[in-house]
Design an enzyme around this catalytic site. Structure first.
Site, PDB file in Angstrom:
ATOM      1  N   LEU A 132       0.819  -1.207   0.000  1.00 11.85           N
ATOM      2  CA  LEU A 132       0.000   0.000   0.000  1.00 11.85           C
ATOM      3  C   LEU A 132       0.858   1.265   0.000  1.00 11.85           C
ATOM      4  O   LEU A 132       2.035   1.234   0.371  1.00 11.85           O
ATOM      5  CB  LEU A 132      -0.903   0.019   1.236  1.00 11.85           C
ATOM      6  CG  LEU A 132      -1.987  -1.043   1.314  1.00 11.85           C
ATOM      7  CD1 LEU A 132      -2.609  -1.063   2.707  1.00 11.85           C
ATOM      8  CD2 LEU A 132      -3.057  -0.788   0.252  1.00 11.85           C
TER       9      LEU A 132
ATOM     10  N   SER B 152       1.735  -1.323  -7.353  1.00  9.77           N
ATOM     11  CA  SER B 152       1.353  -2.443  -8.233  1.00  9.77           C
ATOM     12  C   SER B 152       0.270  -3.299  -7.572  1.00  9.77           C
ATOM     13  O   SER B 152       0.528  -4.424  -7.177  1.00  9.77           O
ATOM     14  CB  SER B 152       2.563  -3.271  -8.661  1.00  9.77           C
ATOM     15  OG  SER B 152       3.354  -3.711  -7.588  1.00  9.77           O
TER      16      SER B 152
END
Length: 182
Positions: free
Chosen positions: A16, A89
């Site tokens: 995150l 990602s």
């Protein structure tokens, strides 16, 4: 091929926003440099302002961002470097595509930090803006983060220091014959 005294690798840090990806990647990069390794670190600051400045933050742009990063990382591994990539990602499919492009050099590093801790850190004030609705499609708030199922390295950052996390990554590289032991 141990062109530079070590095997090439792509250390793919995922987690995150605010999880510590860049901080840990920089600490690992410093440790590898001290060992005489040839490295390069790709992160949002040196990719989004140049190579990928034409991309937005919609799903298609995020996918293309990750694809381009992986292609650049592969070029660096072709030259024998250890490449760190510190990007959220968020989607498993994108990371699997990165793994397919990078091949055997790909090492997924899950920087596993609880959302609450990431929000407390919030170094750029992004979570506050996302909660206020000012940032659409913000990973962890209004857009999903798909945690890795089988990352090669799993860093539980709520339970360890940056130094300990960096040591775990270097230890993995030694154990998996990417680096020589001291």
């Amino acid at each position: 091929v141990r062109l530079n005294g070590h095997a090439p690798a792509v250390l793919w840090y995922t987690g995150l926003s605010g999880s510590g990806k860049s901080t840990i990647a920089n600490a690992v990069d410093r440790k590898l440099f001290e060992r005489g390794c040839h490295t390069y670190l790709l992160d949002g600051d040196n990719v989004r302002h140049g190579l990928n400045k034409d991309l937005g933050f919609d799903d298609a742009s995020r996918m293309e961002n990750i694809r381009r990063i992986t292609e650049v990382a592969k070029l660096f591994t072709d030259a024998g470097l250890i490449v760190g990539t510190a990007f959220i990602s968020p989607f498993i499919a994108d990371r699997e595509q990165a793994r397919a492009i990078a091949g055997a050099h790909f090492i997924e590093v899950f920087v596993d930090t609880p959302l609450e801790i990431c929000e407390q850190r919030d170094p750029k004030g992004l979570y506050k803006k996302a909660r206020a609705g000012d940032i659409p499609h913000f990973t962890g708030i209004s857009s999903p983060y798909e945690a890795p199922k089988n990352a090669e390295i799993h860093l539980k950052t709520a339970e360890m220091s940056v130094e300990a996390a960096a040591e775990q990554v270097v230890a993995y590289l030694i154990q998996n014959h990417k680096l020589g032991s001291e």
